[in-house]
Design a protein around this motif. Structure first.
Motif, short mmCIF file in Angstrom:
data_model
loop_
_atom_site.label_atom_id
_atom_site.label_comp_id
_atom_site.label_asym_id
_atom_site.label_seq_id
_atom_site.Cartn_x
_atom_site.Cartn_y
_atom_site.Cartn_z
N VAL A 7 106.04 32.21 -82.82
CA VAL A 7 104.91 31.44 -82.28
C VAL A 7 103.92 31.12 -83.38
CG1 VAL A 7 102.96 31.51 -80.69
CG2 VAL A 7 105.19 32.39 -79.96
N GLU A 8 103.67 32.07 -84.26
CA GLU A 8 102.77 31.82 -85.37
C GLU A 8 103.29 30.67 -86.24
OE1 GLU A 8 100.08 34.38 -88.52
OE2 GLU A 8 102.01 35.20 -87.90
N GLY A 9 104.62 30.63 -86.44
CA GLY A 9 105.20 29.53 -87.20
C GLY A 9 104.99 28.19 -86.52
N VAL A 10 105.10 28.18 -85.18
CA VAL A 10 104.84 26.95 -84.43
C VAL A 10 103.39 26.53 -84.62
CG1 VAL A 10 104.69 25.95 -82.12
CG2 VAL A 10 106.65 27.37 -82.73
N ARG A 11 102.47 27.48 -84.52
CA ARG A 11 101.06 27.17 -84.68
C ARG A 11 100.77 26.61 -86.07
NH1 ARG A 11 100.51 27.13 -79.45
NH2 ARG A 11 99.85 29.05 -78.42
N ARG A 12 101.43 27.19 -87.07
CA ARG A 12 101.21 26.74 -88.44
C ARG A 12 101.74 25.33 -88.63
NH1 ARG A 12 102.70 31.63 -90.53
NH2 ARG A 12 104.84 30.87 -90.68
N ALA A 13 102.92 25.07 -88.07
CA ALA A 13 103.57 23.78 -88.29
C ALA A 13 103.00 22.68 -87.42
CB ALA A 13 105.08 23.91 -88.03
N ARG A 14 102.59 23.02 -86.20
CA ARG A 14 102.24 21.99 -85.23
C ARG A 14 100.82 22.12 -84.67
NH1 ARG A 14 105.44 18.97 -82.99
NH2 ARG A 14 104.56 19.21 -80.88
N GLY A 15 100.09 23.15 -85.12
CA GLY A 15 98.75 23.34 -84.59
C GLY A 15 98.79 24.01 -83.24
N ARG A 16 97.64 24.09 -82.61
CA ARG A 16 97.52 24.78 -81.32
C ARG A 16 97.88 23.79 -80.20
NH1 ARG A 16 95.38 30.22 -80.72
NH2 ARG A 16 95.21 30.59 -78.49
N THR A 17 99.18 23.72 -79.86
CA THR A 17 99.61 22.81 -78.81
C THR A 17 99.12 23.34 -77.45
OG1 THR A 17 101.71 23.94 -78.47
CG2 THR A 17 101.65 22.21 -80.12
N ALA A 18 99.23 22.51 -76.43
CA ALA A 18 98.76 22.88 -75.11
C ALA A 18 99.65 23.91 -74.44
CB ALA A 18 98.68 21.63 -74.23
N ARG A 19 100.86 24.11 -74.94
CA ARG A 19 101.79 25.01 -74.28
C ARG A 19 101.39 26.47 -74.46
NH1 ARG A 19 103.91 20.49 -75.39
NH2 ARG A 19 104.17 20.77 -77.63
N ARG A 20 101.81 27.29 -73.51
CA ARG A 20 101.41 28.70 -73.46
C ARG A 20 102.65 29.58 -73.57
NH1 ARG A 20 97.25 27.49 -68.45
NH2 ARG A 20 95.70 26.40 -69.74
N PRO A 21 103.02 29.98 -74.77
CA PRO A 21 104.23 30.79 -74.93
C PRO A 21 104.08 32.14 -74.23
CG PRO A 21 102.99 30.69 -76.98
CD PRO A 21 102.35 29.72 -76.05
N VAL A 22 105.22 32.64 -73.76
CA VAL A 22 105.27 33.90 -73.02
C VAL A 22 106.22 34.86 -73.73
CG1 VAL A 22 105.91 34.98 -70.83
CG2 VAL A 22 104.83 32.72 -70.84
N VAL A 23 105.77 36.09 -73.93
CA VAL A 23 106.67 37.17 -74.33
C VAL A 23 106.91 38.02 -73.09
CG1 VAL A 23 106.94 39.25 -75.72
CG2 VAL A 23 106.00 37.19 -76.75
N ALA A 24 108.16 38.08 -72.66
CA ALA A 24 108.50 38.73 -71.40
C ALA A 24 108.96 40.16 -71.63
CB ALA A 24 109.61 37.95 -70.69
N HIS A 25 108.44 41.05 -70.81
CA HIS A 25 108.73 42.49 -70.74
C HIS A 25 107.79 43.29 -71.65
CE1 HIS A 25 111.94 41.21 -68.29
NE2 HIS A 25 112.70 40.78 -69.28
N THR A 26 107.70 42.93 -72.94
CA THR A 26 106.65 43.49 -73.81
C THR A 26 106.60 45.02 -73.68
OG1 THR A 26 105.44 41.52 -73.06
CG2 THR A 26 104.30 42.96 -74.60
N GLN A 27 107.76 45.64 -73.77
CA GLN A 27 107.83 47.08 -73.47
C GLN A 27 107.25 47.94 -74.59
OE1 GLN A 27 111.54 48.29 -71.82
NE2 GLN A 27 111.14 50.47 -71.94
#
Length: 534
Positions: free
Chosen positions: A349-369
């Motif tokens: 996700v950090e790579g996406v933010r670096r390459a494309r900026g803060r897009t409107a989409r809301r990434p999810v990490v599921a379970h996060t145990q």
């Protein structure tokens, strides 16, 4: 035009400024008014007597599998089996009841029933020696098969372990009958007969209705393909959908580039449908801790494991896929259970933010145990939704027999850091992961509050008690968190005039009942956009 007036109990708004009301008026799928305003504007509205119960915004499930779980309802039921012998007996009964079935299938057996999670094909041979048997574990990361299934699939001592998967073996090298993770499971599943379209639709409708009966108005179907989208759309257009759903399209390492066009076509086909969307891509970063396949920063401490787990994607490929799917306009939904997998997901996700900026989409990490302390603040900083399966955050047999021996005490005591992430400002979202675990939201939400087992209430003070959530935060994670995840917080999640009338009628106010008793609270009705669905 007259709408519906709800009165005669507590209206729990989930709005901290005005948490309770005496009445609610809904009309044309929206909340019109609360309290005295609702009574004054009701006119000839139909009335629902809450009977001293509680009305609150309907639950949403941020991570479940109705497309798969519904079909599994047609298989041998194994969830309630308390021993290997009970599983074998259930398989024997199911085989006798379906003498013409080419395969005997079953689902949701407890992976802690056998020592070390090692299930022997010969135990099933005693029940069904003449037909292949394939049983999926409750966590869906292990397949237990009999000897006939191994022969049908050609799995023998010469079969190599697939990438990020394992064929458990006896001392002589022969397959034991336990296939760990999807690559190994698929060695057998590739030989299963295809489900008929009637069975697929029937199972899906049953799953959706079970969700509606549990008070759920929206679900993230977290493991789908383009065919599932077409099936859901056909049922939606026939008026058969009791919940709204967003289908996650599963991307595979190595083939994801070729999947992109089909994913875009499936998403575009669903655009404009009021009940179905396909705006999310699912990526598995790792497996599960109880099978020793979750990816860890440090090696496993025991329980038969001494490696770092089995990451499904190489970090660089995961990052490249995340950036590409974000560029295609998809949200990201990453299964990440071990701390190394969580870090890889956050790095992507950090790579996406670096390459494309803060897009409107809301990434999810599921379970996060399991999350490394250094990664806790990154969720809020990167705008990542932390999705938990809260029912797992207790000392059940899976924890005590499989997970804790593999993690050791220090890491074992850092699991499910709900309160820690809440303190950082991260958005929490709850999901049942059904059919892995109960789809009733209050079953899991109660565990998030108590960190005690739902049945015996152990331990009395809660496991890892500093990670217990306040009642308001836990309810928010079951209602408002998934609404945010779905980009629908402006439509639902609280009761205020103009918001969508997604409602659930409970027979008790959960904020006035001990959280240990929440599994006993009954759902008396569910409404989606003002239409009763259960």
């Amino acid at each position: 035009m007259s709408g519906t007036l709800f009165r005669g109990g507590t209206v729990l708004t989930l709005d901290p400024a005005a948490p309770r009301a005496r009445a609610l008026l809904a009309r044309d799928g929206r909340v019109v008014a609360l309290d005295d305003d609702a009574l004054e504007l009701a006119g000839a509205a139909a009335e629902v007597d809450l009977g001293g119960g509680c009305l609150l915004p309907a639950f949403a499930d941020g991570h479940a599998h109705p497309s798969h779980g519904g079909v599994e309802l047609l298989d041998a039921p194994l969830r309630d089996c308390g021993s290997v012998d009970e599983v074998v007996a259930a398989v024997r009964r199911h085989a006798a009841q379906h003498p013409g079935a080419e395969w005997v299938l079953g689902s949701s057996y407890d992976p802690a029933l056998a020592p070390g999670g090692r299930f022997d094909a010969r135990w099933l041979d005693a029940a069904v020696p003449d037909r292949p048997v394939a049983l999926t574990s409750a966590d869906h990361h292990v397949l237990w098969v009999n000897t006939a299934a191994l022969r049908r699939a050609g799995v023998d001592r010469a079969t190599p372990d697939p990438p990020a998967a394992q064929v458990l073996r006896r001392e002589d090298g022969e397959p034991l009958g336990t296939l760990v993770e999807w690559g190994a499971m698929d060695l057998v599943r590739a030989h299963l007969p295809e489900r008929g379209e009637d069975d697929l639709r029937r199972g899906l409708l049953r799953a959706w209705q079970l969700l509606a009966d549990a008070g759920v108005a929206w679900v993230q179907d977290a493991l789908c393909g383009p065919d599932d989208v077409q099936r859901a759309l056909a049922l939606s257009r026939a008026g058969a959908l009791p919940v709204r759903t967003d289908l996650c399209l599963r991307a595979e390492p190595g083939t994801w580039q070729r999947q992109r066009a089909g994913f875009r076509a499936a998403r575009d086909a669903a655009e404009g449908d009021p009940q179905v969307s396909a705006r999310t891509v699912k990526l598995f970063a790792d497996g599960v801790l109880e099978a020793g396949t979750a990816a860890l920063l440090e090696p496993y401490a025991g329980g038969g494991c001494s490696h770092h787990g089995m990451p499904v994607w190489e970090p660089d490929e995961l990052a490249a896929a995340a950036e590409a799917f974000d560029a295609d306009g998809f949200g990201l939904h990453v299964h990440a259970i071990g701390d190394a997998a969580v870090r890889s997901a956050l790095d992507a996700v950090e790579g996406v933010r670096r390459a494309r900026g803060r897009t409107a989409r809301r990434p999810v990490v599921a379970h996060t145990q399991l999350v490394d302390d250094a990664d806790l603040p990154r969720f809020a900083a990167l705008g990542v939704v932390a999705n938990f399966s809260p029912l797992w955050a207790c000392l059940d047999a899976c924890q005590t027999d499989l997970t804790l021996p593999r993690l050791g005490p220090e890491r074992g005591g850092r699991q499910y850091p709900m309160a820690s992430l809440l303190r950082t400002g991260a958005v929490l979202s709850f999901g049942s992961d059904w059919p892995v675990s109960s789809l009733r939201p209050l079953d899991g939400v109660g565990v998030a509050v108590t960190r005690r087992t739902p049945d015996g209430g152990e331990p009395p003070g809660g496991w890892v008690p500093h990670e217990r959530l306040p009642v308001a935060a836990a309810l928010s994670a079951a209602v408002q968190g998934p609404a945010y995840q779905a980009h629908e917080e402006h439509l639902r999640g609280t009761f205020a005039p103009g918001l969508r009338a997604d409602l659930v009628h409970l027979d008790a106010d959960p904020t006035r009942v001990d959280a240990q008793e929440w599994p006993g609270i009954g759902v008396l009705g569910t409404w989606v956009a003002g239409r009763r669905t259960a």
